[in-house]
Design a protein around this motif. Sequence first.
Motif, PDB file in Angstrom:
ATOM      1  N   VAL A 117       0.857  -1.187   0.000  1.00  0.00           N
ATOM      2  CA  VAL A 117       0.000   0.000   0.000  1.00  0.00           C
ATOM      3  C   VAL A 117       0.890   1.234   0.000  1.00  0.00           C
ATOM      4  O   VAL A 117       2.089   1.151   0.295  1.00  0.00           O
ATOM      5  CB  VAL A 117      -0.955   0.018   1.212  1.00  0.00           C
ATOM      6  N   THR A 118       0.315   2.387  -0.344  1.00  0.00           N
ATOM      7  CA  THR A 118       1.072   3.632  -0.307  1.00  0.00           C
ATOM      8  C   THR A 118       0.240   4.707   0.377  1.00  0.00           C
ATOM      9  O   THR A 118      -0.961   4.844   0.113  1.00  0.00           O
ATOM     10  CB  THR A 118       1.482   4.078  -1.736  1.00  0.00           C
ATOM     11  N   ARG A 119       0.880   5.440   1.277  1.00  0.00           N
ATOM     12  CA  ARG A 119       0.167   6.453   2.048  1.00  0.00           C
ATOM     13  C   ARG A 119      -0.226   7.622   1.166  1.00  0.00           C
ATOM     14  O   ARG A 119       0.553   8.091   0.336  1.00  0.00           O
ATOM     15  CB  ARG A 119       1.036   6.952   3.209  1.00  0.00           C
ATOM     16  N   VAL A 120      -1.453   8.072   1.340  1.00  0.00           N
ATOM     17  CA  VAL A 120      -1.957   9.242   0.623  1.00  0.00           C
ATOM     18  C   VAL A 120      -1.705  10.465   1.494  1.00  0.00           C
ATOM     19  O   VAL A 120      -2.091  10.483   2.671  1.00  0.00           O
ATOM     20  CB  VAL A 120      -3.464   9.113   0.312  1.00  0.00           C
ATOM     21  N   GLY A 121      -1.067  11.471   0.913  1.00  0.00           N
ATOM     22  CA  GLY A 121      -0.768  12.678   1.667  1.00  0.00           C
ATOM     23  C   GLY A 121      -2.023  13.461   2.012  1.00  0.00           C
ATOM     24  O   GLY A 121      -3.132  13.120   1.576  1.00  0.00           O
ATOM     25  N   ARG A 146      -7.593   2.371   6.069  1.00  0.00           N
ATOM     26  CA  ARG A 146      -7.244   3.369   7.089  1.00  0.00           C
ATOM     27  C   ARG A 146      -6.469   2.729   8.223  1.00  0.00           C
ATOM     28  O   ARG A 146      -6.766   1.610   8.652  1.00  0.00           O
ATOM     29  CB  ARG A 146      -8.524   4.011   7.629  1.00  0.00           C
ATOM     30  N   ASP A 147      -5.472   3.453   8.711  1.00  0.00           N
ATOM     31  CA  ASP A 147      -4.740   3.060   9.916  1.00  0.00           C
ATOM     32  C   ASP A 147      -4.701   4.296  10.804  1.00  0.00           C
ATOM     33  O   ASP A 147      -3.913   5.223  10.572  1.00  0.00           O
ATOM     34  CB  ASP A 147      -3.332   2.595   9.568  1.00  0.00           C
ATOM     35  N   GLY A 148      -5.580   4.351  11.781  1.00  0.00           N
ATOM     36  CA  GLY A 148      -5.738   5.560  12.563  1.00  0.00           C
ATOM     37  C   GLY A 148      -6.307   6.660  11.688  1.00  0.00           C
ATOM     38  O   GLY A 148      -7.346   6.491  11.057  1.00  0.00           O
ATOM     39  N   GLU A 149      -5.634   7.792  11.608  1.00  0.00           N
ATOM     40  CA  GLU A 149      -6.067   8.892  10.745  1.00  0.00           C
ATOM     41  C   GLU A 149      -5.348   8.890   9.398  1.00  0.00           C
ATOM     42  O   GLU A 149      -5.596   9.752   8.563  1.00  0.00           O
ATOM     43  CB  GLU A 149      -5.838  10.226  11.452  1.00  0.00           C
ATOM     44  N   ASP A 150      -4.452   7.928   9.191  1.00  0.00           N
ATOM     45  CA  ASP A 150      -3.726   7.827   7.926  1.00  0.00           C
ATOM     46  C   ASP A 150      -4.491   6.943   6.950  1.00  0.00           C
ATOM     47  O   ASP A 150      -5.041   5.893   7.328  1.00  0.00           O
ATOM     48  CB  ASP A 150      -2.335   7.234   8.150  1.00  0.00           C
ATOM     49  N   VAL A 151      -4.527   7.363   5.691  1.00  0.00           N
ATOM     50  CA  VAL A 151      -5.221   6.617   4.644  1.00  0.00           C
ATOM     51  C   VAL A 151      -4.194   6.150   3.622  1.00  0.00           C
ATOM     52  O   VAL A 151      -3.334   6.920   3.182  1.00  0.00           O
ATOM     53  CB  VAL A 151      -6.301   7.479   3.960  1.00  0.00           C
ATOM     54  N   LEU A 196      -3.564   4.031  -0.119  1.00  0.00           N
ATOM     55  CA  LEU A 196      -4.107   3.487  -1.356  1.00  0.00           C
ATOM     56  C   LEU A 196      -3.641   2.047  -1.488  1.00  0.00           C
ATOM     57  O   LEU A 196      -2.438   1.761  -1.460  1.00  0.00           O
ATOM     58  CB  LEU A 196      -3.631   4.308  -2.554  1.00  0.00           C
ATOM     59  N   ALA A 197      -4.601   1.124  -1.619  1.00  0.00           N
ATOM     60  CA  ALA A 197      -4.276  -0.300  -1.677  1.00  0.00           C
ATOM     61  C   ALA A 197      -4.342  -0.865  -3.089  1.00  0.00           C
ATOM     62  O   ALA A 197      -3.571  -1.764  -3.435  1.00  0.00           O
ATOM     63  CB  ALA A 197      -5.226  -1.078  -0.765  1.00  0.00           C
ATOM     64  N   PHE A 198      -5.263  -0.351  -3.915  1.00  0.00           N
ATOM     65  CA  PHE A 198      -5.463  -0.950  -5.235  1.00  0.00           C
ATOM     66  C   PHE A 198      -6.072   0.083  -6.164  1.00  0.00           C
ATOM     67  O   PHE A 198      -6.860   0.936  -5.738  1.00  0.00           O
ATOM     68  CB  PHE A 198      -6.405  -2.155  -5.133  1.00  0.00           C
TER      69      PHE A 198
END
Length: 236
Positions: free
Chosen positions: A43-47, A159-164, A166-168
């Motif tokens: 996955v990659t974190r969305v800013g 989502r992991d806490g308040e971080d989102v 992108l998985a796919f």
Amino acid sequence: MDIADRAVDRTAWETAQAEHLTAEKAHTRAGDALAAARRRLPVTRVGPVRLVGATGEVPLVDLLEGRRQLVTYSFMWHHGRPHHGQCEGCTFSMSQVSEATQAYLAERDVAFAVLSEGTWAELAAYRDFMGWTMPWYSVEHALDEPAVAGGGQLRSFVRDGEDVYLAFETVARGTEPFDMANLLLDRTLLGRQEEWEDSPAGWPQTPAGGWWRRDGRPVAQWLRTDEPVAHATACH
């Protein structure tokens, strides 16, 4: 095309169906394997990104509505065009996302939303005209974030806490999970009746997606209005 020429007795029909079932089961298992691989992708974190919805400007995390995952569809938008001039392909897909679909996704802790590069005023008017209930958000001011920009993409987030993250992401025929009509047509003798299909000689075939628009409007719009269209505008 002569359907009668393809007719056999019930026993021969059952034999052919049983032989074909082997290929159908292999296709299902191959799909299961792809889904398993998809669940193991990075996955990659969305800013930080803010979108505009019915309640105004909100951060991406709000689209999850407190749930763990989010599925989105990016609706192609033609700025300033009337309802009948909007994308017939995106209308085809979103018309098949029912309230029940959203409810069952929610039972698996998954939210659903439509994203689009149009202005919120135009998007809200179109959604209301179509009678759709799913949340829509304008990404008009977030076009520098590739995780939400564009048109025609199916994306999933986690989502992991308040971080989102992108998985796919997929486009084109990868978005066909939305298109129940196509999947049902694939189970009919004549199929989707499109030119790209490998069908017996003489089967009816028209350009891909050409049947998503009728008399100048995306087909689903005729469920909402009987107003004639003076100048047809296809999605290009």
